[in-house]
Design an enzyme around this catalytic site. Structure first.
Site, PDB file in Angstrom:
ATOM      1  N   ASP A 257       0.859  -1.187   0.000  1.00  0.00           N
ATOM      2  CA  ASP A 257       0.000   0.000   0.000  1.00  0.00           C
ATOM      3  C   ASP A 257       0.898   1.242   0.000  1.00  0.00           C
ATOM      4  OD1 ASP A 257      -2.184   1.661   0.022  1.00  0.00           O
ATOM      5  OD2 ASP A 257      -3.228   0.617   1.636  1.00  0.00           O
TER       6      ASP A 257
ATOM      7  N   GLU B 178     -10.516   7.105   4.071  1.00  0.00           N
ATOM      8  CA  GLU B 178      -9.430   6.665   4.954  1.00  0.00           C
ATOM      9  C   GLU B 178      -9.521   7.329   6.329  1.00  0.00           C
ATOM     10  OE1 GLU B 178      -5.705   5.650   3.116  1.00  0.00           O
ATOM     11  OE2 GLU B 178      -6.492   6.158   1.144  1.00  0.00           O
TER      12      GLU B 178
HETATM   13  C1  BGC Z   1      -5.192   2.906   0.276  1.00  0.00           C
HETATM   14  C2  BGC Z   1      -5.425   1.805  -0.719  1.00  0.00           C
HETATM   15  C3  BGC Z   1      -5.362   2.348  -2.116  1.00  0.00           C
HETATM   16  C4  BGC Z   1      -4.061   3.057  -2.321  1.00  0.00           C
HETATM   17  C5  BGC Z   1      -3.889   3.645  -3.692  1.00  0.00           C
HETATM   18  C6  BGC Z   1      -3.966   3.697  -0.047  1.00  0.00           C
HETATM   19  O1  BGC Z   1      -3.833   4.797   0.782  1.00  0.00           O
HETATM   20  O2  BGC Z   1      -5.063   2.364   1.562  1.00  0.00           O
HETATM   21  O3  BGC Z   1      -6.654   1.175  -0.481  1.00  0.00           O
HETATM   22  O4  BGC Z   1      -5.550   1.308  -3.027  1.00  0.00           O
HETATM   23  O5  BGC Z   1      -3.918   4.087  -1.387  1.00  0.00           O
HETATM   24  O6  BGC Z   1      -4.669   4.765  -3.864  1.00  0.00           O
HETATM   25  C1  BGC Z   2      -4.299   7.763  -0.796  1.00  0.00           C
HETATM   26  C2  BGC Z   2      -4.085   8.114  -2.195  1.00  0.00           C
HETATM   27  C3  BGC Z   2      -4.138   9.602  -2.248  1.00  0.00           C
HETATM   28  C4  BGC Z   2      -3.047  10.147  -1.375  1.00  0.00           C
HETATM   29  C5  BGC Z   2      -3.045  11.627  -1.358  1.00  0.00           C
HETATM   30  C6  BGC Z   2      -3.159   8.293   0.021  1.00  0.00           C
HETATM   31  O1  BGC Z   2      -3.216   7.916   1.328  1.00  0.00           O
HETATM   32  O2  BGC Z   2      -4.417   6.408  -0.703  1.00  0.00           O
HETATM   33  O3  BGC Z   2      -4.970   7.497  -3.056  1.00  0.00           O
HETATM   34  O4  BGC Z   2      -3.995  10.069  -3.541  1.00  0.00           O
HETATM   35  O5  BGC Z   2      -3.112   9.680  -0.069  1.00  0.00           O
HETATM   36  O6  BGC Z   2      -1.826  12.103  -0.880  1.00  0.00           O
END
Ligand code: BGC
Ligand code: BGC
Length: 825
Positions: free
Chosen positions: A312, A513
């Site tokens: 991740d 998130e």
């Molecule tokens: C998330 C994932 C996601 C990835 C890519 C991460 O922060 O936990 O679920 O697939 O970002 O965007």
């Molecule tokens: C998320 C990403 C997002 C990024 C932004 C990550 O935690 O998973 O998809 O674009 O944060 O900085």
């Protein structure tokens, strides 16, 4: 588990503290694909030609905001991704054409054999988690929490196939879905990404979604050019963390891990899922990205998983001893591809060195590369040609947001609605009557879609950003007018002619998130505007149907009591008309669509998580055949005291509960700042209350000495490391009045003598004097300035040169600003 393991605030367990795992007790799975001699031959031929540099490149995935096609050509990266806020060319929103151009450019770079490189098509991953939700105009299906309520695996399969088609139509070949989490504590901001709290349902859905996305194993459609590579995520127990904290620690037994949280993986593997994403979270203090027993022995061994494990977002950097750009431990634990959005370059260099020095064994590298290449070969990427030549990309205009896909989504909306109350049979509504649609969700496609919608958090969007979509209110108005009735939308509930019935649509603001993590199950603490609206309409003698939009069940007993009928509509997505399909009778008085949805999450009795029996249990849901009247529910939430949104430090010029605002003079002597005016004893800093939007809701400061500063201190230190890993900003609503020097700074503190400063002067100088603006400094900048983000006890400090005059009204964490002040620049 030892006490040391439970230590929070970024403490890491030692590897040898990790709890023992017994793979032989875990459920088995069977990799469904037979050995393919021709594929293995092709693989061996490729690997024989690859240099160690090219192999290391395959292990790394970079984000499109931080990598160019030229980088991909040069470093031979195995994959790119577009994160939730990463759009082509840094655009804020992107349509199918823009995504097509992006995927085309990166594909060509990966196939460029100049400099004698081996051509290996790259994987392009995106979070298509409720449809192709990053593409303007795509079909947006209900979020998974709503799909759970449909209890309809064949619908899930259709949604998977439609989503895959829209993704492939933009030249993208991989989606980070499905989430097979089992959210146990719905304070977790990602609860809506899970289908259910019931492992049996998650098992059925995991298989159905993988099959829908990738096609059915053993048939010609499997991984053909109209299907996409799926990802079962996040392995393991992302939904089992303590207090529902995102990226937190699951302090649970191996049995709970195995029997509950692992449920979705064997069916996904049986269905041929090609990738599994490791979880940010920990199990009993050990980060999953470093857990060899679970990643290798259980997942790849016991469960026979023969695809590859992807990491991740910089999650490897949280493993003990690792940083975002250096983590041999993760690869050695069994991670095959590291998601290194902005850290890929350093990670590539360090990994290469570690492979050369033997810290990462060559056998491990070869295994990881072979797993990645097998996925690419199985998916036919070597033979598919450039995206622009692929059949779905050629007809993308017909596919993205097509009527056929929208029809599936609308059916999903109808099936997902759960009826919790229908006293006096106020539903179904006769569409020939006069109907008012009220509430701030009445005409908001953004609110009905939630996070991971065109934007990571799903915020800052307008209806015009959703061509082809329909709001819930618009759907009601359309059907009522067609039936000869009268309907109007008024978010504030004002009407001229008295309506026969009101539908109040309201609910949570979008989030994703950790930004959606909440301390308890109160809905909009401290803000009763929806309840008041329902009560006012009821008080006018109008029957009220409440339609609640949320990513999880919340404590809304007062709203349920106030309304005649109550519908849990979850986050239905772009086809709002599906709500009208169920709420309204047909023009000739029939019920065309009864309620079918049944809760896949238990609905709470109080706002205290996990307290007592649920108000409405799993499986609950009324239909039009039920004529029960719901008695009045208890209105005791179980929560007392003031509720403060997490991440707010200064509101209306005053520190919020839990924080103290102070002025510190050049001589180091402090005076309280939570008053309307003050001055340090040495007169180096003066403060006066001023009006911004309301009386005295801001403070104006005048510096007479550049050693004076203002500070906000937290009563207990906070762990902001997670926030610093994303694009969260320290947002300040300010007005610069005079800036004679450019040495202003904003800082954060992390304990005695620990403070980091970010210079602001040059950027502040560009602001219009006397004008209020919201400026934001990325939390990353504070980390770069030396702040230990695991122990922030001073989320805000500000210093400036003599003669500086400025006003501040609010300081908080957030993402929504007028201007970002970036340290990188
Ligand atoms: C998330 C994932 C996601 C990835 C890519 C991460 O922060 O936990 O679920 O697939 O970002 O965007
Ligand atoms: C998320 C990403 C997002 C990024 C932004 C990550 O935690 O998973 O998809 O674009 O944060 O900085």
């Amino acid at each position: 588990m030892t006490a040391a393991l439970a230590c929070v605030g970024g403490g890491h367990a030692k590897a040898d503290d990790a709890q023992a795992v017994h793979p032989e007790q875990w459920p088995r799975a069977t990799w469904p694909l037979p050995k393919d001699a021709a594929l293995e031959q092709r693989l061996a031929a490729l690997m024989a030609k690859m240099t160690v540099e090219e192999k290391v490149g395959q292990l790394i995935q970079a984000d499109v905001l931080s990598v160019t096609p030229e980088d991909v050509r040069k470093y031979r990266l195995g994959a790119i991704l577009a994160g939730g806020n990463s759009k082509p060319n840094g655009a804020q929103l992107a349509n199918a054409e823009q995504w097509k151009a992006l995927s085309e450019a990166f594909y060509r770079a990966s196939m460029d054999t100049r400099d004698g490189h081996v051509a290996i098509p790259l994987l392009f991953g995106i979070d298509a988690v409720h449809g192709h939700n990053n593409a303007v105009g795509a079909t947006l299906f209900p979020q998974n929490v709503g799909l759970g309520a449909t209890h309809d695996p064949s619908l899930i399969r259709e949604i998977g196939a439609a989503t895959a088609a829209e993704v492939r139509a933009t030249g993208i070949n991989w989606t980070f879905a499905p989430t097979v989490a089992l959210p146990q504590d719905v304070r977790w901001g990602r609860s809506y990404e899970g289908y259910s709290q019931d492992p049996a349902l998650v098992m059925q859905y995991a298989a159905a979604m993988v099959e829908g996305l990738q096609g059915k194993v053993g048939t010609p459609e499997f991984l053909d050019s109209s299907h996409a590579i799926a990802t079962a995520k996040h392995f393991l127990a992302d939904g089992g963390t303590k207090n529902g904290k995102d990226q937190g620690d699951a302090e649970i037994s191996e049995t709970a891990l195995r029997t509950l949280h692992a449920a979705g993986y064997p069916p996904s593997i049986d269905a041929g899922v090609q990738t599994v994403m490791a979880s940010f979270s920990s199990w009993n203090g050990q980060k999953m990205h470093g857990n060899k027993a679970l990643l290798t022995d259980v997942l790849k061994g016991r469960m026979d998983f023969q695809g590859f494990v992807v990491g991740d977002w910089n999650a490897h950097g949280q493993v003990q001893g690792c940083t975002n750009d250096d983590c041999a431990a993760s690869i050695n634990a069994g991670l095959d591809m590291l998601m290194a959005p902005d850290s890929w370059r350093g990670l590539y260099e360090h990994t290469l060195a570690e492979v050369k020095s033997g810290v990462i064994p060559m056998s491990r590298v070869n295994d990881a590369v072979a797993r990645i290449l097998r996925v690419k070969l199985r998916a036919g990427l070597f033979d598919a040609g450039a995206p622009s030549t692929q059949p779905l990309v050629v007809k993308s205009a017909e596919l993205v947001g097509s009527p056929a896909h929208r029809a599936i989504a609308r059916r999903a909306v109808r099936e997902s609605l759960v009826l919790l109350k229908n006293n006096g049979g106020v539903l179904p509504i006769d569409p020939r009557k006069r109907i008012l649609v009220a509430g701030d969700g009445a005409d908001s496609i953004s609110r009905q879609s939630g996070g991971w919608t065109l934007d990571w958090q799903g915020t800052g969007l307008k209806n015009e950003n959703f061509p082809g979509a329909q709001s819930i209110g618009a759907g009601i108005v359309e059907q009522v007018r067609a039936a000869g009735g009268a309907a109007d939308i008024a978010a504030d509930g004002h009407y001229t002619g008295k309506p026969d019935v009101a539908v109040v649509v309201f609910g949570e603001d979008p989030y994703a998130e950790f930004q959606g993590d909440i301390p308890n199950l109160l809905y909009r603490p401290g803000d009763d505007r929806d309840l008041e609206l329902i009560r006012r309409l009821r008080g006018d003698g109008i029957p009220v149907v409440a339609v609640f939009l949320s990513g999880r069940p919340l404590w809304v007993n007062r709203e349920i009591n106030a309304a005649d009928a109550f519908v849990a509509a979850w986050l239905p997505g772009s086809e709002g008309g599906g709500v009208a399909d169920v709420l309204l009778r047909t023009r000739d008085g029939r019920v065309a669509n009864d309620f079918r949805g049944k809760l896949s999450y238990a609905w709470p009795r109080s706002a205290v998580q996990g307290q007592g029996e649920p108000q409405f249990p799993l499986g609950f849901g009324l239909t039009y055949a039920d004529h029960t009247a719901l008695p009045k529910l208890s209105e005791a939430s179980g929560i007392s005291g003031e509720q403060i949104p997490v991440g707010d430090y200064l509101e209306r010029g005053k520190a919020v509960h839990g924080y103290t605002f102070t002025l510190v003079g050049a001589d180091g002597a402090a005076v309280p700042g939570d008053v309307s005016s003050a001055s340090t004893a040495d007169a180096s800093l003066r403060m006066a209350g001023i009006d911004f939007k309301a009386q005295e809701d801001a403070r104006r400061f005048a510096w007479n000495n550049d050693k004076a500063q203002l500070t906000i201190r937290a009563h207990s230190p906070m762990d902001l490391d997670r926030e610093a890993n994303g694009d969260v900003l320290l947002v300040m609503t300010i007005r610069v009045d005079a800036l004679p020097t450019q040495d202003a700074w904003v800082g954060m503190g992390c304990g005695n003598g620990c403070q980091g400063h970010v210079a602001l002067g040059p950027q502040l100088a560009k602001l219009t004097p006397g004008k209020w603006v919201r400026v934001g400094v990325p939390l990353k900048c504070f980390r770069a300035a030396g702040v230990d983000m695991h122990h922030v006890d001073q989320p805000f400090a500000w210093g400036a040169g003599k003669g500086t005059e400025l006003a501040i009204s609010r300081v908080a964490l957030g993402t929504d600003v007028d201007q970002v002040i970036d340290c990188a620049k």
